[in-house]
Design a protein around this motif. Structure first.
Motif, PDB file in Angstrom:
ATOM      1  N   GLY A  72      31.574  39.084  45.039  1.00  0.00           N
ATOM      2  CA  GLY A  72      30.794  39.812  44.877  1.00  0.00           C
ATOM      3  C   GLY A  72      31.217  41.000  44.070  1.00  0.00           C
ATOM      4  O   GLY A  72      32.690  41.315  44.083  1.00  0.00           O
ATOM      5  N   GLY A  73      30.530  42.087  43.688  1.00  0.00           N
ATOM      6  CA  GLY A  73      30.981  43.191  42.759  1.00  0.00           C
ATOM      7  C   GLY A  73      31.792  44.210  43.581  1.00  0.00           C
ATOM      8  O   GLY A  73      32.844  44.828  43.218  1.00  0.00           O
ATOM      9  N   SER A  74      31.464  44.292  45.076  1.00  0.00           N
ATOM     10  CA  SER A  74      32.499  45.077  45.946  1.00  0.00           C
ATOM     11  C   SER A  74      33.678  44.397  46.581  1.00  0.00           C
ATOM     12  O   SER A  74      34.220  44.714  47.384  1.00  0.00           O
ATOM     13  N   ASN A  75      34.063  43.170  46.117  1.00  0.00           N
ATOM     14  CA  ASN A  75      34.968  42.488  46.679  1.00  0.00           C
ATOM     15  C   ASN A  75      36.347  43.125  46.495  1.00  0.00           C
ATOM     16  O   ASN A  75      36.470  43.854  45.479  1.00  0.00           O
ATOM     17  N   SER A  76      37.237  42.850  47.449  1.00  0.00           N
ATOM     18  CA  SER A  76      38.607  43.501  47.552  1.00  0.00           C
ATOM     19  C   SER A  76      39.285  42.562  48.336  1.00  0.00           C
ATOM     20  O   SER A  76      39.175  41.757  48.944  1.00  0.00           O
ATOM     21  N   PHE A  77      40.604  42.300  47.526  1.00  0.00           N
ATOM     22  CA  PHE A  77      41.625  41.390  48.119  1.00  0.00           C
ATOM     23  C   PHE A  77      42.660  42.081  48.927  1.00  0.00           C
ATOM     24  O   PHE A  77      43.079  43.175  48.335  1.00  0.00           O
ATOM     25  N   THR A  78      42.782  41.405  50.169  1.00  0.00           N
ATOM     26  CA  THR A  78      44.191  42.122  50.846  1.00  0.00           C
ATOM     27  C   THR A  78      45.139  41.113  51.276  1.00  0.00           C
ATOM     28  O   THR A  78      44.835  39.852  51.398  1.00  0.00           O
ATOM     29  N   ILE A  79      46.683  41.637  51.047  1.00  0.00           N
ATOM     30  CA  ILE A  79      47.519  40.659  51.424  1.00  0.00           C
ATOM     31  C   ILE A  79      47.888  40.894  52.868  1.00  0.00           C
ATOM     32  O   ILE A  79      48.185  42.262  53.291  1.00  0.00           O
ATOM     33  N   GLN A  80      47.995  39.968  53.586  1.00  0.00           N
ATOM     34  CA  GLN A  80      48.355  40.016  55.087  1.00  0.00           C
ATOM     35  C   GLN A  80      49.949  39.366  55.202  1.00  0.00           C
ATOM     36  O   GLN A  80      50.378  38.348  54.441  1.00  0.00           O
ATOM     37  N   LEU A  81      50.692  39.854  56.082  1.00  0.00           N
ATOM     38  CA  LEU A  81      52.040  39.622  56.358  1.00  0.00           C
ATOM     39  C   LEU A  81      52.107  38.961  57.874  1.00  0.00           C
ATOM     40  O   LEU A  81      51.539  39.548  58.476  1.00  0.00           O
ATOM     41  N   SER A  82      52.524  37.657  57.916  1.00  0.00           N
ATOM     42  CA  SER A  82      52.609  36.969  59.163  1.00  0.00           C
ATOM     43  C   SER A  82      53.805  37.746  59.844  1.00  0.00           C
ATOM     44  O   SER A  82      54.492  38.432  59.667  1.00  0.00           O
TER      45      SER A  82
END
Length: 850
Positions: A17-27
């Motif tokens: 979607g146009g409002s999409n954001s990617f987030t990086i997660q650390l275990s």
């Protein structure tokens, strides 16, 4: 590591979607995403992330990408992420606040944690080009530092993983005074002087003169400045013969840098005189043998001659006989002396500042020849008969003959024709003519100077002293042999034969050595015999017999290494254990009685206080002024310029120039510091000469006899100054040295400086030497031990005087006008306060104890 920034790339499929954001997660560090930590976000790949500061170091971390539109979790990263511990770094220098001086080596140092494999980059003050100081060493060193090295230094450490840490340190160097003499000032004869006065010049060179300073070089003759210079090297010309003192200092602003003081002597008068004492009998024939007349001694006539025939007119003569009685004759009366005693004669010729000295020793043929045994340690055997007529005149320098050894008399305590008591010494040939102290008590001596059996004559020598010296001699012989064998060729046969011959002497030494048990003695001789046999085989072996085709029958020469191995087994090197001990006795009485005010002589009030103490005490200052009626200026003139001629010693002949200048320098400045004459100074060397570094002088002999029994009993560490020196009951020690003989003042400075000394310190070194080896015949082991002692004496006194030193009531030093003037001047000048004097000398050298 925590805080690190990483770039994380990823790929996507499908649409968002146009409002999409990617987030990086650390275990967590186990790779689990139960409680993931968001470390970064963005709309496209790649996304920069920052490892949180609180992240625990570990090697199992993973990451994943989560989208918001639609909400979806990406796959876990296939690569494991390792979070490391961050490095820490600190920096320091060896001179952050003036701890080091300009010219010293500057040291920069790093410390820290987690720096394994790290690289370093230093930067600092701009003294090496436009980019300043740089270095890639972890702990760089900057030699020969300058003021340009002052400033702040920064260092950055980078670990193999790319982590960095930085630190800073500062450097502040002080500017030290380093100006020194470039060698001692040099005195030469001034070749530019065309006249016949033979004037000299002194050249002074200096190193490390401070830049921009004002240099001052001053030449003194006695205490008078006679020339100055403002640059170096400096040359002072047109100087007459004599002793001079050079002082050099440089002034920079309010700072003064001193190079100190040096003394130098000019001697450019080419009329060198060399004298000798000539002794002749009545014929007249030159001889040093006093004739025997009627069973007694006759006389020889002594005169003085210059070896090149130069004129000796104008000189006064001081003759010293073996009796220590001084006889002074002037040129108007006689230049000769009638000598009738055995021993050393001395003549001193004085004219102005010139002093010439010569010695001769007279002897006499004994009435009877004796084969001496040199059997020491018990009463000596008589030579003459007990009913022989006793000699009525015995003096120092005479020789008493016994059946065991000759005794050279050094001191007479009492006696007459019925018996003599005193001290002397004998010389032992197998100890290299070492002098051993001898005491004699009521000993009867006939007119042939032979001991006749009355009373006792006994050496103070312990038999074990002799034995060890012999063993040392043997060891030296074997050392020479081993050194030759190590490089032996056929060309060395003559030298080897010489060494083989010396082994007979070695075996005789072992045989006569009563300090070694019979069993060990036999072992040493057997080993020597075996080694001697092997050496003879080597010396006589023809090396051609070992060469194919040689004309002689085949044989094998003894190997040099085989002989060395035998010597190492039978006579190996000794093991040496060293112990040290320092003993002291006595106190500096002026400091003791006046609350140590000698260290407080820096103000006028202090000086007035001392003057009052003197006036209120013995009234010395007032008494001297009434007695002599001399002003301070006249007293200085007497001592420094020879205004009054001494009745006995001549003009200013109390002290040598070296001692005189150092003492004058002390009290003219009002410093009142201790004047120290250390080992190697002329006065120290004279003290060693006086005591002869042997057993012959009574005081040294008494010291040896006092400490030796305790050392032999194993109580070296328990020796004390009270036990050795306290001569009051119950200690019964040997006392402190005493120097109060007026006739010795012209020849030994310590007689002019000291009287009854106040303090003594002795530094002792005891070496215990153990020899272990094997009997080369039966392979049985052997062992023996002996000890050697070295002792350095520090003799301390105060340099002062009381009224008896001036009025002649009890002290013979008052015979010297210039010495009296020195006493008076020392109390007038500055504070009127005595100062301490210390003379150090090594008086016992390698004395064998056991």
């Amino acid at each position: 590591m925590p805080g690190s920034v990483l770039s994380v790339p990823f790929s996507t499929t499908g649409s968002f979607g146009g409002s999409n954001s990617f987030t990086i997660q650390l275990s967590d560090m186990g790779g689990n995403f139960t409680n993931p930590v968001i470390v970064g976000s963005g709309s496209v790949s790649p996304i920069n992330i920052t490892i949180p500061a609180h992240t625990i170091p570990g090697s199992g971390y993973r990451m994943r990408v989560v989208s918001s539109d639609p909400l979806a979790e990406g796959t876990v990263s296939p690569t494991i992420l390792t979070v490391t511990v961050p490095p820490s770094l600190s920096a320091s220098s060896n001179s952050p606040a003036g701890q080091a001086s300009v010219g010293d080596t500057l040291r920069l140092t790093t410390t820290g944690q987690n720096l394994t494999g790290a690289t370093y980059q230093w930067s600092g003050p701009s003294l090496e080009g436009p980019n300043g100081y740089t270095s890639t060493a972890s702990n760089p060193i900057i030699p020969n530092s300058t003021t340009a090295n002052n400033g702040t230094y920064t260092v950055t450490a980078t670990t193999p993983s790319g982590c960095t840490a930085s630190a800073q340190t500062s450097v502040s160097l002080i500017t030290a005074c380093r100006m020194v003499y470039d060698g001692d000032p040099v005195a030469n004869c001034d070749s530019t002087t065309a006249d016949s006065t033979h004037l000299g010049l002194i050249v002074v060179k200096l190193l490390n003169i401070p830049e921009g300073s004002g240099l001052h070089i001053t030449l003194y003759q006695q205490t008078t400045a006679i020339a100055t210079a403002s640059s170096a090297p400096a040359s002072f010309t047109g100087l007459i013969d004599g002793s001079y003192r050079v002082e050099a200092y440089a002034v920079t602003g309010t700072d003064t840098c001193r190079a100190g003081s040096r003394t130098v002597t000019v001697d450019c008068d080419n009329r060198e005189l060399n004298i000798r004492i000539k002794s002749v009998d009545a014929t007249p024939t030159e001889t040093d043998l006093i004739p025997r007349v009627g069973g007694g001694l006759g006389t020889l006539n002594l005169s003085v001659e210059e070896l090149d025939g130069q004129d000796l007119s104008g000189y006064t003569y001081l003759w010293t006989e073996p009796t220590s009685t001084s006889v002074t004759t002037s040129t108007a009366i006689s230049t000769t002396l009638t000598a009738g005693r055995i021993g050393e004669y001395k003549v001193t010729l004085v004219k102005g500042a010139d002093t010439l000295v010569a010695y001769t020793t007279l002897r006499a043929k004994p009435c009877k020849q004796v084969a001496h045994t040199y059997d020491c340690g018990h009463p000596a055997t008589p030579v003459g008969n007990l009913d022989d007529t006793g000699i009525s005149n015995l003096a120092p320098g005479d020789t008493i003959r016994t059946g065991d050894f000759d005794v050279i008399v050094t001191e007479i305590l009492s006696g007459g024709s019925s018996g003599w008591t005193g001290r002397g010494y004998t010389q032992i040939p197998y100890l290299g003519d070492t002098q051993i102290a001898v005491d004699f008590t009521n000993a009867t001596v006939n007119d042939c100077y032979e001991y006749t059996g009355g009373g006792t004559i006994q050496s103070a020598f312990d038999a074990s002293w002799r034995n060890v010296v012999n063993v040392d001699t043997a060891l030296n012989a074997f050392t020479n042999i081993k050194d030759l064998l190590a490089v032996y060729t056929a060309k060395d046969k003559a030298k080897l034969q010489e060494y083989i011959s010396s082994l007979n002497t070695v075996k005789q030494i072992y045989q006569s050595n009563d300090g070694i048990s019979t069993e060990i003695k036999q072992t040493l001789i057997e080993n020597t015999n075996l080694i001697e046999q092997k050496l003879i085989e080597l010396a006589t072996c023809d090396s051609s017999s070992n060469v194919p085709g040689g004309r002689k029958a085949a044989s094998i020469c003894t190997s040099p290494q085989e002989i060395i191995d035998l010597m190492n087994q039978g006579l190996p090197a000794p093991v040496i254990n060293k112990q040290t001990k320092t003993i002291e006795f006595g106190q500096f009485q002026w400091e003791l009685n006046h609350n140590d005010i000698s260290n407080q002589m820096h103000t006028q009030a202090n000086r007035v206080e001392i003057g009052q103490l003197i006036d209120q005490g013995a009234g010395i200052r007032t008494y001297w002024n009434e007695y002599q009626n001399y002003s301070e200026a006249r007293i200085r003139d007497i001592y420094e310029n020879g205004f009054i001629h001494d009745r006995l010693l001549g003009v200013r002949d109390v002290l040598s120039s070296d001692s005189e200048n150092r003492i004058i320098d002390n009290f003219y400045t009002g410093r009142q510091q201790e004047v120290v004459f250390g080992i190697g100074d002329p006065i120290s060397n004279k003290l060693v000469e006086y005591y002869k570094d042997s057993f012959s002088h009574p005081y040294i002999s008494e010291f040896i006899n006092r400490v030796s029994p305790r050392i032999k009993e194993g109580h070296f560490d328990e020796l004390t100054g009270v036990f050795v020196f306290d001569n009051i009951q119950p200690a019964n020690g040997i006392g402190r040295p005493n120097f109060s003989n007026i006739t010795e003042i012209p020849f030994y400075d310590f007689y002019g400086i000291m009287g009854g000394t106040q303090k003594i310190k002795v530094e002792m070194e005891l070496k215990t030497i153990t020899q272990k080896g094997m009997n080369l015949v039966n392979s049985q082991s052997y062992e023996y031990t002996y000890q050697k002692l070295n002792a350095t004496f520090h003799i301390i006194d105060w340099y002062g005087a009381d009224e008896n030193d001036i009025n002649g009531t009890s002290t013979p030093k008052s015979l010297s006008e210039s010495l009296k003037a020195f006493f008076m001047l020392q109390h007038f000048w500055g504070v009127g306060h005595p100062f301490q004097t210390r003379i150090s000398a090594k008086l016992i050298n390698e004395l064998t104890i056991k």
